[in-house]
Design a protein around this motif. Sequence first.
Motif, short mmCIF file in Angstrom:
data_model
loop_
_atom_site.label_atom_id
_atom_site.label_comp_id
_atom_site.label_asym_id
_atom_site.label_seq_id
_atom_site.Cartn_x
_atom_site.Cartn_y
_atom_site.Cartn_z
N ALA A 229 -7.30 -19.49 11.53
CA ALA A 229 -6.01 -19.22 11.04
C ALA A 229 -4.88 -19.50 12.08
O ALA A 229 -3.77 -19.76 11.76
N GLY A 230 -5.38 -19.23 13.16
CA GLY A 230 -4.29 -19.22 14.29
C GLY A 230 -5.01 -18.75 15.69
O GLY A 230 -6.23 -18.25 15.77
N ARG A 231 -4.18 -18.62 16.75
CA ARG A 231 -4.58 -18.10 17.98
C ARG A 231 -3.42 -18.07 19.07
O ARG A 231 -2.38 -18.46 18.73
N ILE A 232 -3.44 -17.30 19.91
CA ILE A 232 -2.67 -17.05 21.01
C ILE A 232 -3.38 -17.40 22.14
O ILE A 232 -4.56 -16.98 22.58
N THR A 233 -2.38 -18.40 22.89
CA THR A 233 -3.10 -19.20 23.98
C THR A 233 -2.18 -18.55 25.48
O THR A 233 -0.93 -18.76 25.35
N LYS A 248 -5.93 -26.22 19.04
CA LYS A 248 -5.24 -25.72 20.29
C LYS A 248 -3.86 -26.08 20.47
O LYS A 248 -3.55 -27.05 19.90
N PRO A 249 -3.12 -25.45 21.12
CA PRO A 249 -1.73 -25.74 21.40
C PRO A 249 -1.65 -27.19 21.90
O PRO A 249 -2.42 -27.71 22.75
N MET A 260 6.15 -21.23 20.17
CA MET A 260 5.40 -21.04 18.98
C MET A 260 5.18 -22.29 18.45
O MET A 260 6.04 -23.28 18.64
N GLU A 261 3.84 -22.79 17.69
CA GLU A 261 3.65 -23.95 17.41
C GLU A 261 3.11 -24.00 16.07
O GLU A 261 1.99 -22.95 15.59
#
Length: 420
Positions: A229-233, A248-249, A260-261
């Motif tokens: 669903a998403g991630r924070i990098t 990945k971003p 934010m992407e």
Amino acid sequence: MTLQKIPTGIKFPLFEGVKLINAAIEAADKAQEDSSSAKIKSENALATSQSAETKADSVQEQFNQVVIDGDSSVEAAQARVNAEGNSFTTLKDRLDTSDELMAERAIKTDGGLDRLKATSKFVTSLSSYVGLVNTEYTGDNGTRFYILPKAKVSSGVGGVLKIFGDDYQNGADYRDLGLYFHADQAGDKGYFGNGVFWINGKVFDGTGAQYLGKNPDIGFSFQDGETVAGRITRLGAQWPVWVFGKDKPSLHGFNPNILMEVQGEVGFKNNTSLKFRNSANNADAGVRMNSDDYFFMSLINGLKVFTNGGTEQLRVSGAGVEPKTKLVQNYIGISNNLPTPSVKTGNVFVISNTTTTSITDLLDGTPGQIVTLVINDFVTTIKSNSAIKLTSDFRPSNTLSNITLARLGTQWVEMFRKEF
């Protein structure tokens, strides 16, 4: 009794020898009788010993039965079954087995756990799966796991849960995820001043700097990663990127300020909007997208463009393009006798200078802008130079003669001229 032997090498009476032989025969008979008696006694002793062992086993079994069938028989029977469902003959058997298992498990409070210096903390080897089951609370079927601070937390850390990605050893590189409460971490007391519950990813570089600046992502997924669903990098010390999507971003290389992407489309429910405001929450100073003002596009209201002051400048709708104020002021008069007049506000300029003037440049032009200069006097000359590229100087002998120029890069270039 020691028997006398018959002497040899001397003369010995025959009748004395017969006596000694008879005495030896009698002693042999006596020894045989004694041996038989001893054998009988030994067999009797063995039988007695076996009988005693049988009685002891019987007594132990009767005692066990007394324990089992005593006044606490139901409770004792329940206690003979451990958490894994294994049943033991007696409660003592279960306790003995548990003691043996505990003796095999290494409980450590030093060495690699120097960073956990507290007598109340320890590490023990457990099975791969450890479960908590609610067996007492009857309000519902839920099971709670509480991590409580020892007192009310007004400053510093409260309850903490740490999940490690490495074998936690003192001084070694490791990765961990922390869920904890902090009343004032780095001075941040939260919006209401009551602290913050943090989800914190961390790396520690104790030896080889294996993880230096390489925090693991904090991700969100379903079915063990089947649906991401998403991630924070963390791309830098002050550069987190929230990614909504599975990958990945990827946009940070174009703009390092992207925080934010979104890897897909964003939908808005009816009568909702996306608004962009400045730090003072003043919509008039920025751009916002909603159903009736600032910057909006729909089949009903069309596209509206506003200035910072909130004045509507342009509307594109079913009625076509509707300028609310003139975006380009046509037919502007110039009579300031300047060699470099401004063309910022329009595209047709009527020049009526009163003294001899040579125009060498037009200021405030934008790439692609087209202007027409109408000469309405006999004293103005448009000079060909590095700023204005002409086939030749333009000084008409009649009024209303005109020349049209286009802004290409940093130069004005002649497109055509008309003399009357």
